[in-house]
Design a protein around this motif. Sequence first.
Motif, PDB file in Angstrom:
ATOM      1  N   THR A 289       0.832  -1.197   0.000  1.00 16.66           N
ATOM      2  CA  THR A 289       0.000   0.000   0.000  1.00 16.66           C
ATOM      3  C   THR A 289       0.868   1.248   0.000  1.00 16.66           C
ATOM      4  N   LYS A 315      -7.280  -7.449   1.736  1.00 18.66           N
ATOM      5  CA  LYS A 315      -7.709  -6.347   0.879  1.00 18.66           C
ATOM      6  C   LYS A 315      -7.518  -5.078   1.704  1.00 18.66           C
ATOM      7  N   ILE A 317      -7.277  -0.983   1.512  1.00 14.74           N
ATOM      8  CA  ILE A 317      -7.429   0.224   0.714  1.00 14.74           C
ATOM      9  C   ILE A 317      -7.281   1.414   1.636  1.00 14.74           C
ATOM     10  N   LEU A 318      -6.147   2.065   1.564  1.00 14.27           N
ATOM     11  CA  LEU A 318      -5.968   3.274   2.356  1.00 14.27           C
ATOM     12  C   LEU A 318      -4.929   4.156   1.698  1.00 14.27           C
ATOM     13  N   THR A 357      -9.310  -7.342   6.056  1.00 16.40           N
ATOM     14  CA  THR A 357      -9.689  -6.180   5.259  1.00 16.40           C
ATOM     15  C   THR A 357      -9.414  -4.928   6.061  1.00 16.40           C
ATOM     16  N   LYS A 359      -9.939  -0.696   5.402  1.00 17.52           N
ATOM     17  CA  LYS A 359     -10.424   0.242   4.424  1.00 17.52           C
ATOM     18  C   LYS A 359     -10.568   1.618   5.040  1.00 17.52           C
ATOM     19  N   ARG A 368     -11.141  -5.295   9.614  1.00 22.06           N
ATOM     20  CA  ARG A 368     -11.929  -6.499   9.857  1.00 22.06           C
ATOM     21  C   ARG A 368     -11.043  -7.710   9.645  1.00 22.06           C
TER      22      ARG A 368
ATOM     23  N   THR B  92      -1.183  -0.339  -6.040  1.00 22.32           N
ATOM     24  CA  THR B  92      -2.047  -0.435  -4.872  1.00 22.32           C
ATOM     25  C   THR B  92      -1.736   0.698  -3.901  1.00 22.32           C
ATOM     26  N   LYS B  93      -0.942   1.665  -4.393  1.00 21.45           N
ATOM     27  CA  LYS B  93      -0.655   2.820  -3.547  1.00 21.45           C
ATOM     28  C   LYS B  93      -1.568   3.961  -3.964  1.00 21.45           C
ATOM     29  N   TYR B  94      -2.373   4.435  -3.045  1.00 23.15           N
ATOM     30  CA  TYR B  94      -3.302   5.502  -3.394  1.00 23.15           C
ATOM     31  C   TYR B  94      -3.005   6.753  -2.580  1.00 23.15           C
ATOM     32  N   PHE B  99      -9.201   9.704  -2.022  1.00 19.19           N
ATOM     33  CA  PHE B  99     -10.264   9.312  -1.088  1.00 19.19           C
ATOM     34  C   PHE B  99     -11.295  10.414  -0.882  1.00 19.19           C
TER      35      PHE B  99
END
Lengths: 441, 239
Positions: A289, A315, A317-318, A357, A359, A368, B92-94, B99
């Motif tokens: 990430t 998963k 997402i950050l 997960t 997020k 989670r 996968t780097k945001y 956001f």
Amino acid sequence: MILTSYDLVYMLSFIFGVYILYRFMGIFFNRKKVNKKIELISYFIYYILAVTISIFINIPIIMTIFNLISIFILSYNYTGSINRRLVSVVNIYIVLMISELLAGFIIGLEGIDFSAFEINQYNSIVGVVLSRVISFAGVLIYESYKNIKTGVHIPISKWICIFLIPSSSIYIILIVFSTEGIVFYNKMLITGILLFINFATFYLYDVVSENMMNKIEKAVAEEQNRYYEKQFHTMKNSIDQMDTLRHDFKNHIETLKQLVTIDEKDKAINHMLKISETSLKKNDIYVDTGNVVIDSIINFKINEAEKFSIKCNTKIILPWDLKLNSFEMTAILGNLMDNAIEANKKINEEKRQINFTMKYDRGRLFIRISNPYNQKILKDKNTKKLLTTKKDNSNHGKGISSIKNIVEKNDGLIDIDYDNNIFQVRITLFYNKFIKKKENE
Amino acid sequence: MYKIAICDDEPAICNMIQNVIIDHYEKTDKKIETSVFYSGEKLIESLNKRHTCDLLFLDIELYKISGLVVGEKIRKEYNLESMHIVFISGKTKYHHEVFKIRPLDFIDKPIDKKEVIECINYAMKLDGKTTGTFTFKYNREIYKIPVENIIYIESINKTLHIYCIDGVRKMYGTLKEVAKKLSKYNFVKTHRSYIVNIKMVEVFKSDKLVMSDGSSIPISRTQKYKIHETQNQLQGRIQ
């Protein structure tokens, strides 16, 4: 019976006395999750009962027992272990009691010589007010000890010392004042010394709590270092792989060029397939990430999990530049993953799996984790703590409770459920509370 | 008809997603219309013509105008607050700016067919709950407004103020009744004088919500757990 002016002053000053008690409770316990209505009512009932008993009965030993029991019952307004309650009750009581005696000495109740078992004859308006002032000073001193409320678990051996000193002090005072033939200034001296001993003990309690906390912090920091080191190697490996890939590509393209020129279509396609199979497959980095804190913890733990052939689905997402408190994040994620790995070890290899997960969405961070389990998860009915069949029982419970502590401290939410052989923990943290404040880190 | 747009400068990706959608929904009774854009400019052109969609698959690393800029335009310039955006990305780097567009989800390349379908189903599930009409009377006139335009409702002295994207409306009534009517559209009572459209929340804090129009709505202590708990359950398509 007519109330004397002493009784009236006593009643008034005792309001202040109850307030002091309330402040004391605030030192030992966390007042965050208190039902304020019940709290108020319970203190009010205590006030009525205490005033009634002291005006109509007024026998020292009965007052002592009544107060000890009442303070203990009042402590149930707050959450805490039984050990914590006992230490707090005796500590609070000894300060209140000694304050009263000191007040007596200061106003000079020469020849004070009451028996613990008979009606107390010494009523002094000045004394009663003075004792409140002294006990309030006691509260202020105690409030300066900051580590009491942290809820750090203190070993039982140390706890016994901390508990025994104030409780034996109460006993000594009762005996000293019921014994005839001890001179006034000796009594005064004994009381003074006892007060000093109790403050000193309390100071030690504070220091012990702090030490325990440092120990835990150090352990987490060491853990963190291991994650970082591992992550460093993983990243270095992937850079090395990229280098090899780049080098290989030159050769591959040369080969392809050759094959295409001599019109060997099938061979060229075959070669391309081979490249994508060998060179372009995913490498050792599981989670990427860009957020070093998250990547290093999760990758380390996935690596651990794979040693026990546990399948990990993640998963995450950050934002890579989300500023996280690395200490707290390590404690939360490390413990969550450890628990999941432990639970998986106890089930059949083909069923082993961890779903993780994470997020970020509109100011919130959702975490989670779920895993199958095949063991009796015991829930202690009294403390609502999760216990497991892991040998090091206390240690495992601490994992979950330290997660809970951090989440609650940051105003977040945690939800643990386990049905159908799936154990699941869900956590919600708020960016404004949890992360932003640590921006300077 | 459920409208899905796909915007990626790699035609192969667009075609792949489009094929996945056609293949999967052919057999179902769900009617889906797809449109494809090979650049951010093309998509903006279409938006200028007031063509819109329910769900947009948007590449972040678009050539020229990035997906981030397109997303910002959709939210801020075109005020398309209820369009779902799923970002497609090679990495996968945001960045945190991404956001702010309130994406529904992210899928990374190489694209997994299953993920595409999951995103669509999740978007449709949410939309089933968020579109409808809210009818009320005020001064003997009957008003009908789409629920997805409501940001929040505040009760002030027995009058309910309905804050919408296009202004404030008033009605008489109790917040309790309205909350009951709107609860199926993902509206939540956060406080004794506020009902909030969860979709219009820009930032969730533990004790308040910041709405898309910038107003700050308090959350009462008793509602705190309920709100955030249901949010955590709704969040994401992975169970």
